[in-house]
Design a protein around this motif. Structure first.
Motif, PDB file in Angstrom:
ATOM      1  N   GLY A  56      23.850  39.430 -36.823  1.00 57.26           N
ATOM      2  CA  GLY A  56      23.573  40.848 -36.987  1.00 57.26           C
ATOM      3  C   GLY A  56      22.951  41.161 -38.340  1.00 57.26           C
ATOM      4  N   ALA A  57      23.425  40.478 -39.381  1.00 59.99           N
ATOM      5  CA  ALA A  57      22.875  40.687 -40.713  1.00 59.99           C
ATOM      6  C   ALA A  57      21.416  40.254 -40.780  1.00 59.99           C
ATOM      7  CB  ALA A  57      23.699  39.919 -41.749  1.00 59.99           C
ATOM      8  N   LEU A  58      21.100  39.143 -40.125  1.00 66.66           N
ATOM      9  CA  LEU A  58      19.704  38.683 -40.095  1.00 66.66           C
ATOM     10  C   LEU A  58      18.808  39.713 -39.410  1.00 66.66           C
ATOM     11  CD1 LEU A  58      20.111  34.901 -39.165  1.00 66.66           C
ATOM     12  CD2 LEU A  58      19.452  35.846 -41.382  1.00 66.66           C
ATOM     13  N   GLY A  59      19.295  40.268 -38.305  1.00 63.57           N
ATOM     14  CA  GLY A  59      18.521  41.285 -37.605  1.00 63.57           C
ATOM     15  C   GLY A  59      18.319  42.533 -38.443  1.00 63.57           C
ATOM     16  N   LEU A  60      19.366  42.924 -39.177  1.00 67.65           N
ATOM     17  CA  LEU A  60      19.262  44.107 -40.027  1.00 67.65           C
ATOM     18  C   LEU A  60      18.279  43.878 -41.168  1.00 67.65           C
ATOM     19  CD1 LEU A  60      20.263  46.943 -40.703  1.00 67.65           C
ATOM     20  CD2 LEU A  60      22.116  45.893 -42.024  1.00 67.65           C
ATOM     21  N   LEU A  61      18.346  42.703 -41.801  1.00 63.29           N
ATOM     22  CA  LEU A  61      17.421  42.380 -42.890  1.00 63.29           C
ATOM     23  C   LEU A  61      15.973  42.403 -42.390  1.00 63.29           C
ATOM     24  CD1 LEU A  61      19.340  39.461 -44.657  1.00 63.29           C
ATOM     25  CD2 LEU A  61      18.866  41.731 -45.613  1.00 63.29           C
ATOM     26  N   PHE A  62      15.758  41.834 -41.215  1.00 69.01           N
ATOM     27  CA  PHE A  62      14.421  41.813 -40.625  1.00 69.01           C
ATOM     28  C   PHE A  62      13.906  43.245 -40.435  1.00 69.01           C
ATOM     29  CE2 PHE A  62      11.426  41.880 -37.164  1.00 69.01           C
ATOM     30  CZ  PHE A  62      10.687  40.720 -37.303  1.00 69.01           C
ATOM     31  N   ALA A  63      14.729  44.096 -39.816  1.00 65.21           N
ATOM     32  CA  ALA A  63      14.298  45.455 -39.500  1.00 65.21           C
ATOM     33  C   ALA A  63      14.070  46.288 -40.758  1.00 65.21           C
ATOM     34  CB  ALA A  63      15.330  46.129 -38.603  1.00 65.21           C
ATOM     35  N   VAL A  64      14.968  46.181 -41.733  1.00 69.76           N
ATOM     36  CA  VAL A  64      14.820  46.950 -42.969  1.00 69.76           C
ATOM     37  C   VAL A  64      13.560  46.518 -43.714  1.00 69.76           C
ATOM     38  CG1 VAL A  64      15.825  47.378 -45.239  1.00 69.76           C
ATOM     39  CG2 VAL A  64      17.277  47.468 -43.200  1.00 69.76           C
ATOM     40  N   ALA A  65      13.323  45.207 -43.766  1.00 71.46           N
ATOM     41  CA  ALA A  65      12.117  44.715 -44.431  1.00 71.46           C
ATOM     42  C   ALA A  65      10.863  45.229 -43.739  1.00 71.46           C
ATOM     43  CB  ALA A  65      12.124  43.186 -44.454  1.00 71.46           C
ATOM     44  N   ALA A  66      10.887  45.273 -42.399  1.00 68.03           N
ATOM     45  CA  ALA A  66       9.737  45.775 -41.650  1.00 68.03           C
ATOM     46  C   ALA A  66       9.490  47.251 -41.965  1.00 68.03           C
ATOM     47  CB  ALA A  66       9.960  45.582 -40.154  1.00 68.03           C
ATOM     48  N   ILE A  67      10.547  48.047 -41.991  1.00 66.13           N
ATOM     49  CA  ILE A  67      10.403  49.477 -42.261  1.00 66.13           C
ATOM     50  C   ILE A  67       9.889  49.715 -43.673  1.00 66.13           C
ATOM     51  CG2 ILE A  67      11.709  51.609 -42.611  1.00 66.13           C
ATOM     52  CD1 ILE A  67      13.397  50.864 -40.224  1.00 66.13           C
ATOM     53  N   THR A 114      13.782  37.698 -43.738  1.00 66.93           N
ATOM     54  CA  THR A 114      13.420  38.964 -44.376  1.00 66.93           C
ATOM     55  C   THR A 114      11.921  39.025 -44.630  1.00 66.93           C
ATOM     56  OG1 THR A 114      15.594  39.100 -45.439  1.00 66.93           O
ATOM     57  CG2 THR A 114      13.837  40.453 -46.364  1.00 66.93           C
ATOM     58  N   ALA A 115      11.355  37.921 -45.141  1.00 67.08           N
ATOM     59  CA  ALA A 115       9.907  37.873 -45.366  1.00 67.08           C
ATOM     60  C   ALA A 115       9.144  38.013 -44.057  1.00 67.08           C
ATOM     61  CB  ALA A 115       9.539  36.567 -46.066  1.00 67.08           C
ATOM     62  N   LEU A 116       9.655  37.364 -43.006  1.00 65.42           N
ATOM     63  CA  LEU A 116       9.030  37.481 -41.693  1.00 65.42           C
ATOM     64  C   LEU A 116       9.043  38.933 -41.216  1.00 65.42           C
ATOM     65  CD1 LEU A 116       7.775  36.029 -39.234  1.00 65.42           C
ATOM     66  CD2 LEU A 116      10.110  35.727 -38.349  1.00 65.42           C
ATOM     67  N   GLY A 117      10.150  39.627 -41.430  1.00 62.68           N
ATOM     68  CA  GLY A 117      10.233  41.034 -41.056  1.00 62.68           C
ATOM     69  C   GLY A 117       9.228  41.889 -41.805  1.00 62.68           C
TER      70      GLY A 117
END
Length: 414
Positions: A56-67, A114-117
């Protein structure tokens, strides 16, 4: 003079240099990269021995980085154009996918994810801005087809992942191999994209007159109409997230079907969505965006109603297919309308709108879960019916694409 310009732009919309197919291919490559990462999540969790909270943390980091990255894409595209941004991001994103596969521990995995996001968010906003520029330049709708390509890429990635997993191909080898193919695709595709002049041609006239550079409009534009479209985008993604994330759970828990049959809710939704997106541009061109948007929203509401309110599992699955068919045209038409927002560049409008939609992606599944705890999943999903109806009835879209003013280079040529 006006008739000549309309003729020219229509010719561009149908000719080899229209930019339609390269823009569509960008959506396919971006979707293929992201869907490959998503489809391999179970393998990633297993190989790294991750807890649910870590996933879940990985998904959140991805989404926040994208936003966060999306907030910078609009001004960047307004300054340099979407093609340079996409030429870089289409190469960097697959490399980061490979880096996720090569990461040795949770810290390295989180950093790579995070970078990928961040790069995905950049690509997502830039590719929609580029598609809007292609639409305005050629006066031909393409966004529904572009999003159809994204949907097709998800199917391709899931099938490839299933086959490679059964063949025993390790996650690292899969990600690295996919990265090689995707980098080559990005390098080939980059030069085929429309030049930066196309993005400058997609800036509404008032915004273009606001600054000699044509970028001052990037700071304003928060009109009531734009915010209404943004909130509609958020609502649409909440409903889509509910169908994709909670549809199978609803069928299993509330209708008592097997896990295998419950999973067909996602397949049915995605199938209906992809099938109609293929013809969505032609429908909007023939009948006008407002009518198609309204009809799509009503069809989606009917589908959700059948899926949630019927007791027969097969009918529920069919309802999710109908919902996907109705939802298919809504987001592409909204993106196209946002690209015509006054007071800011199309790239800035699209990046801001993408932030609204990502908010729906982030908040939707969680909000449905919290509400289901209080009222039950059936009532919670049923409560989305008036949301879809309100979006369908209240959202205002322009009927046709505007004729773009020619870019300075085109003016000099004439």
């Amino acid at each position: 003079m006006m008739d000549t310009r309309v003729t020219d732009t229509r010719a561009k919309g149908t000719g080899a240099g229209s930019g339609r197919w390269p823009a569509t291919a960008v959506f396919f490559l971006n979707g293929l990269t992201l869907s490959t990462a998503i489809a391999r999540q179970p393998s990633l969790k297993s190989e790294h021995h991750l807890a649910d909270g870590q996933v879940g943390a990985l998904g959140l980091l991805f989404a926040v980085a994208a936003i966060v990255s999306m907030q910078f894409v609009g001004p960047l595209v307004a300054r340099v154009g979407s093609r340079p941004v996409l030429r870089v991001s289409l190469v960097v994103m697959p490399l980061l996918l490979a880096l996720v596969g090569l990461a040795g521990g949770f810290g390295a995995l989180a950093a790579a994810n995070t970078a990928l996001g961040a790069v995905h968010g950049t690509t997502d906003a830039a590719m929609n801005a580029h598609a809007v520029a292609v639409e305005r330049r050629g006066r031909r709708r393409i966004l529904s087809g572009c999003h159809a390509a994204w949907s097709v890429s998800a199917v391709v990635a899931s099938l490839a992942t299933a086959g490679l997993s059964r063949a025993g191909v390790p996650l690292t080898a899969h990600f690295v191999g996919a990265a090689v193919v995707l980098v080559v695709g990005g390098l080939v595709l980059g030069p085929l994209l429309l030049p930066a002049a196309a993005d400058r041609g997609s800036v509404p006239a008032p915004a273009r007159r606001g600054s000699a550079r044509g970028t001052r409009g990037a700071g304003g534009g928060w009109s009531r109409a734009f915010v209404a479209l943004g909130l509609a985008g958020t609502a649409l993604m909440v409903c889509e997230g509910a169908a994709l994330g909670w549809g199978p759970i609803f069928l299993h828990d509330s209708r008592g079907v097997s896990l295998g049959l419950a999973a067909t809710a996602v397949t049915a939704y995605a199938g209906g969505q992809t099938a109609v997106r293929v013809v969505g541009d032609r429908l909007a061109t023939r009948y006008g965006a407002p009518k198609v948007f309204r009809a799509g929203g009503l069809v989606a509401a009917v589908g959700l109603g059948v899926a949630v309110l019927t007791a027969e599992p097969a009918a529920s699955v069919a309802g999710f297919a109908v919902m996907g068919a109705g939802m298919s045209v809504l987001l592409p038409l909204a993106f196209s309308a946002v690209g015509q927002a006054q007071g800011m560049s199309a790239a800035t409008a699209v990046s801001r709108f993408t932030t609204f939609t990502y908010a729906g992606v982030l908040l939707g599944p969680a909000a449905v879960g919290w509400a289901a705890e209080l009222a039950g999943l059936t009532r919670t999903l049923a409560a989305l019916l008036p949301v879809l109806l309100a979006v369908a009835v209240l959202t205002r879209l322009p009927r046709s694409l505007p004729v773009p003013e020619p870019a300075p280079a085109e003016m000099a040529h004439r």
